[in-house]
Design an enzyme around this catalytic site. Structure first.
Site: not given
Ligand code: ADP
Ligand code: MG
Ligand code: ZN
Length: 183
Positions: A22, A89-91, A180
């Site tokens: 995100k 982090e709008a939530q 899972c």
């Molecule tokens: P979010 O904001 O949705 O928490 P971020 O944009 O900060 O996610 O981070 C995305 C990155 O997290 C991916 O590009 C990858 O490098 C890393 N990553 C860590 N764990 C996972 C996972 N289980 N599946 C996909 N990407 C993951």
């Molecule tokens: Mg994030």
């Molecule tokens: Zn799974």
């Protein structure tokens, strides 16, 4: 005959579980707006200072300058002169965020919102559900299930804490698929 265009704004929502990209996607959109010389203001709740006070940082270390706020009433003032408003982090903001975003869009701004649409119990999270309903554009991203490799749409908390808001990283959460995920 049609009326002339109203130069209206709109709302884009990027949602998905933790680690789904995100923040990465939010940063991608905001960087492009900056390249196009649009005025961009980026907001996050001051609650989330995992990596940095003044930047939004993704799990793969992309980052962009942001303003951490406590009071969402500050958003309108901070974004007065912006074409584009990004919110991460709008939530974590309360439901007042919904009317604030609607107003910004009506004033002609592009509002790009990223956030978790459900919490660690898979219950709709804060203002996100209504923002999803109101938005012109919705993007739902998935992570990869850490248990089996299927598309992960759930955030599994792997500690025993029970508050809805527990700020954490891979030490506390894991992306999981529907099968899972354990409630
Ligand atoms: P979010 O904001 O949705 O928490 P971020 O944009 O900060 O996610 O981070 C995305 C990155 O997290 C991916 O590009 C990858 O490098 C890393 N990553 C860590 N764990 C996972 C996972 N289980 N599946 C996909 N990407 C993951
Ligand atoms: Mg994030
Ligand atoms: Zn799974």
């Amino acid at each position: 005959m049609r009326n002339s265009p109203k130069n209206t704004g709109w709302i884009e929502v990027i949602c998905g579980p933790m680690f789904s990209g995100k923040t990465e996607e939010l940063i991608r959109r905001l960087v492009r707006a900056k390249i196009a010389k649009q005025t961009v203001t980026i907001i996050k709740p001051s609650l989330d200072n995992r990596y940095s006070e003044d930047y939004i940082v993704s799990h793969n270390q992309r980052k962009i300058k942001s303003i951490a706020i406590n009071d969402i009433k500050d958003i309108e003032k901070l974004c007065k002169d912006s074409n584009v408003v990004g919110i991460d982090e709008a939530q974590f903001f309360d439901n007042e965020l919904i009317s604030i975003c609607k107003n910004l869009a009506k004033k002609g701004k592009r509002v790009v919102i990223a956030g978790l649409e459900k919490d660690y119990k898979a219950v709709p999270f804060g203002p996100m559900p209504e923002l999803l309903v109101d938005a012109e554009f919705v993007t739902k991203v998935n992570a990869i299930c850490m248990q089996c490799g299927d598309p992960a749409n759930f955030s599994q908390r792997i500690t025993s804490e029970e508050n809805q808001v527990v700020i954490g990283e891979i030490d506390k959460y894991e992306a999981r698929c529907r099968k899972c995920f354990e409630q």
